[in-house]
Write an enzyme that holds these catalytic residues in place. Structure first.
Site, short mmCIF file in Angstrom:
data_model
loop_
_atom_site.label_atom_id
_atom_site.label_comp_id
_atom_site.label_asym_id
_atom_site.label_seq_id
_atom_site.Cartn_x
_atom_site.Cartn_y
_atom_site.Cartn_z
N LYS A 83 0.86 -1.19 0.00
CA LYS A 83 0.00 0.00 0.00
C LYS A 83 0.90 1.24 0.00
O LYS A 83 1.81 1.36 0.83
CB LYS A 83 -0.88 -0.05 1.25
CG LYS A 83 -2.18 0.71 1.12
CD LYS A 83 -3.06 0.40 2.33
CE LYS A 83 -4.30 1.25 2.35
NZ LYS A 83 -5.02 1.12 3.62
O1 G3P Z 1 -7.72 2.04 5.39
C1 G3P Z 1 -8.02 3.34 5.07
C2 G3P Z 1 -9.41 3.84 5.39
O2 G3P Z 1 -10.37 2.85 5.22
C3 G3P Z 1 -9.51 4.66 6.63
O3 G3P Z 1 -10.82 4.90 7.07
O4 G3P Z 1 -12.46 5.67 8.77
O5 G3P Z 1 -10.00 6.20 9.05
O6 G3P Z 1 -11.35 7.33 7.31
P1 G3P Z 1 -11.16 6.09 8.11
#
Ligand code: G3P
Length: 218
Positions: A83
Site C-alpha cells: 500500500k
Molecule cells: O484504510 C483506510 C481507510 O479505510 C480509513 O478509514 O475511517 O479512518 O477514514 P477512516
C-alpha cells in the site's frame, strides 16, 4: 463485489474470516498503531489467516524508502499487496512495483484525477476515501461514480476501485450499485450489515409459533 476488512485486529479478522464472507484485509499505519503489535509480525499473522489480498502500507515518504519497505513487506507472504500513498513518489514506486509484478494499493485518493494517475501507474487497487470526503462536506460516493465511469471508458485500465473509509452500510450498498469492485469495511460496519429490525421481529414470531407446535426437526 469483494469485501475486505479494514483492521489489523487479528481476533476480529479470525472471527470475521470464519464466516467465509471476507475476501481480504486492508491495514494502515493508524490501524497497526491501534493493534499495539509489531507491523511485520501482525502482517504475517494476518496473511496466514486469510488467503485473499492483505494490504500492508509503507511508512517512508520518499521513493527509495518506499521501494525498500515495500520489498520487505512483499516478502512476508504471497498475498501481500504493498500500500502506497497517492503522492508523486508513491506513484513512482507504484510503477516500479507494477513493472515487477508486485501488487499495489494506492491509498489516500480524494479526486478522480488522482485515481487516473494511480491507474496509469499500474496500481492493482486505488483506494478513494468516501467517509473522509463526507466529513468535509463533499460527496464521497460521487467520487466513486466518477472513478468507475472513467475506468469503464478504458478497457486497458485494470486497476480495481477499492472503496475505503466506509462508515455505514449505505456506503457499501451505493458503492456496489455504482459498480465499485471492492469495499474495505471496518468490522463494526460489516456486522451492522447483518441487522434489520424486521429480521429480528420476524424470527421472534417464527420461534414463538414453532414452540407452540411442540415439534422438533432433529
Ligand atoms: O484504510 C483506510 C481507510 O479505510 C480509513 O478509514 O475511517 O479512518 O477514514 P477512516
Amino acid at each position: 463485489m469483494e469485501f475486505f476488512i479494514d483492521t489489523a485486529d487479528i481476533d476480529e479478522i479470525r472471527d470475521l474470516a470464519s464466516t467465509g464472507l471476507v475476501d481480504g484485509v486492508t491495514t494502515n499505519p493508524s490501524l497497526i498503531a491501534k493493534s499495539g503489535r509489531d507491523i511485520l509480525e501482525v502482517t504475517k499473522e494476518i496473511a496466514e489467516t486469510v488467503s485473499g489480498p492483505v494490504s500492508a502500507e509503507v511508512t517512508a515518504l520518499d521513493y527509495d524508502g518506499m521501494i525498500a519497505e515495500g520489498r520487505k513487506l512483499a516478502k512476508i507472504a504471497d498475498n501481500i499487496v504493498v500500500k502506497l500513498p497517492l503522492t508523486e513518489d508513491g506513484l513512482k514506486a507504484c510503477k516500479t512495483f507494477s513493472d515487477e509484478g508486485i501488487k499495489t494499493n494506492v491509498t489516500l485518493c480524494f479526486s478522480a484525477a488522482q485515481a487516473l494517475l494511480a491507474a496509469k501507474a499500474g496500481a492493482t487497487y486505488v483506494s478513494p476515501f468516501v467517509g473522509r470526503l463526507d466529513d468535509i462536506g463533499q460527496d464521497g460516493l460521487e467520487l466513486i461514480a466518477d472513478i468507475v465511469e472513467i475506468f469503464e471508458n478504458f478497457e486497458a485500465l485494470e486497476t480495481k476501485v477499492l472503496v475505503a473509509s466506509t462508515r455505514n452500510p449505505y456506503h457499501i450498498v451505493e458503492a456496489a450499485k455504482l459498480g465499485a469492485h471492492v469495499a474495505t469495511i471496518p468490522p463494526k460496519v460489516l456486522r451492522s450489515m447483518y441487522s434489520h429490525h424486521l429480521t429480528d421481529k420476524g424470527l421472534d414470531t417464527f420461534m414463538k409459533d414453532w414452540a407452540s407446535t411442540g415439534q422438533s426437526i432433529l
